[in-house]
Design a protein around this motif. Structure first.
Motif, mmCIF file in Angstrom:
data_model
loop_
_atom_site.group_PDB
_atom_site.id
_atom_site.type_symbol
_atom_site.label_atom_id
_atom_site.label_comp_id
_atom_site.label_asym_id
_atom_site.label_seq_id
_atom_site.Cartn_x
_atom_site.Cartn_y
_atom_site.Cartn_z
ATOM 1 N N MET A 1 0.860 -1.173 0.000
ATOM 2 C CA MET A 1 0.000 0.000 0.000
ATOM 3 C C MET A 1 0.906 1.235 0.000
ATOM 4 S SD MET A 1 -2.838 1.187 2.826
ATOM 5 C CE MET A 1 -3.937 -0.155 2.514
ATOM 6 N N ASP A 5 -2.474 6.033 -0.172
ATOM 7 C CA ASP A 5 -3.549 5.108 0.212
ATOM 8 C C ASP A 5 -3.620 4.936 1.731
ATOM 9 O OD1 ASP A 5 -4.305 4.735 -2.397
ATOM 10 O OD2 ASP A 5 -3.247 2.826 -2.636
ATOM 11 N N GLU A 6 -2.458 4.875 2.387
ATOM 12 C CA GLU A 6 -2.441 4.777 3.844
ATOM 13 C C GLU A 6 -3.133 5.972 4.481
ATOM 14 O OE1 GLU A 6 1.646 4.439 5.048
ATOM 15 O OE2 GLU A 6 1.518 2.249 5.145
ATOM 16 N N TRP A 9 -6.977 5.749 3.848
ATOM 17 C CA TRP A 9 -7.632 4.758 4.705
ATOM 18 C C TRP A 9 -7.603 5.185 6.175
ATOM 19 C CZ3 TRP A 9 -11.006 1.133 3.703
ATOM 20 C CH2 TRP A 9 -11.115 0.683 2.380
ATOM 21 N N LYS A 40 -8.274 -3.163 6.255
ATOM 22 C CA LYS A 40 -6.937 -2.712 5.853
ATOM 23 C C LYS A 40 -5.856 -2.792 6.921
ATOM 24 C CE LYS A 40 -7.810 -1.562 1.634
ATOM 25 N NZ LYS A 40 -7.097 -2.112 0.488
ATOM 26 N N ARG A 41 -6.161 -3.293 8.096
ATOM 27 C CA ARG A 41 -5.165 -3.263 9.170
ATOM 28 C C ARG A 41 -3.914 -4.085 8.873
ATOM 29 N NH1 ARG A 41 -7.377 -7.045 14.077
ATOM 30 N NH2 ARG A 41 -7.648 -8.905 12.801
ATOM 31 N N SER A 42 -4.051 -5.173 8.142
ATOM 32 C CA SER A 42 -2.894 -6.024 7.862
ATOM 33 C C SER A 42 -2.007 -5.463 6.738
ATOM 34 C CB SER A 42 -3.350 -7.438 7.503
ATOM 35 O OG SER A 42 -4.145 -7.407 6.341
ATOM 36 N N GLU A 43 -2.523 -4.495 6.012
ATOM 37 C CA GLU A 43 -1.769 -3.937 4.884
ATOM 38 C C GLU A 43 -0.921 -2.733 5.259
ATOM 39 O OE1 GLU A 43 -4.175 -3.280 1.399
ATOM 40 O OE2 GLU A 43 -5.466 -4.961 1.931
ATOM 41 N N SER A 44 -1.192 -2.127 6.416
ATOM 42 C CA SER A 44 -0.489 -0.907 6.771
ATOM 43 C C SER A 44 -0.411 -0.742 8.282
ATOM 44 C CB SER A 44 -1.209 0.299 6.151
ATOM 45 O OG SER A 44 -0.790 1.499 6.744
ATOM 46 N N ASP A 48 -3.421 0.427 10.832
ATOM 47 C CA ASP A 48 -3.647 -0.401 12.012
ATOM 48 C C ASP A 48 -3.616 0.454 13.283
ATOM 49 O OD1 ASP A 48 -4.016 -2.844 13.462
ATOM 50 O OD2 ASP A 48 -1.868 -2.867 13.891
#
Length: 136
Positions: A1, A5-6, A9, A40-44, A48
């Motif tokens: 990501m 995007d971070e 989100w 989305k927590r596991s992607e950033s 998270d």
């Protein structure tokens, strides 16, 4: 990501509480944040962290709203006859009631969620004041 995007989100997670509270009062704010955070927590790490902050704040607000509702229902039960007789005699009065505190909780949610969303959009972490740290 990517970084943009971070930030997006992170912003959405904070705004999820306002949107959820508008749809389902008392618990919608938790559901709105929880759904966005879980997606989305596991992607950033940033999303998270901000999701945990947002969910903790929304849980705190929901606990406060439930407490206000309980006190309001109890006080209305005890004093409803007194208020009924007062109004039937033509004595109308203004008083600050427990239901007004629900509006304050709404306002607090809007103010702090917008502040958090603006910070997240800039890529800055935000810690909500007066928030229980239940989700770590």
């Amino acid at each position: 990501m990517n970084q943009k995007d971070e930030h997006t989100w992170g912003t959405l997670v904070h705004l999820g509480g306002i949107i959820g509270m508008a749809v389902i009062p008392t618990v919608g704010n938790i559901i709105g944040v929880l759904v966005l955070w879980l997606i989305k927590r596991s992607e950033s790490a940033f999303v998270d962290d901000q999701g945990k902050e947002a969910i903790n704040f929304q849980i705190t607000l929901s606990i406060a709203a439930v407490a206000v509702n309980l006190v309001n229902n109890i006080s209305n039960g005890f004093w409803s006859l007194t208020n009924f007789w007062r109004h039937t005699r033509g004595e109308f009065y203004f008083s600050w009631g427990w239901t007004d505190l629900l509006g304050v909780i709404w306002l607090i949610n809007i103010i702090f969620s917008i502040i958090a969303a603006v910070k997240a959009n800039k890529g800055e972490s935000y810690k909500y004041p007066l928030s229980l740290r239940l989700v770590k």
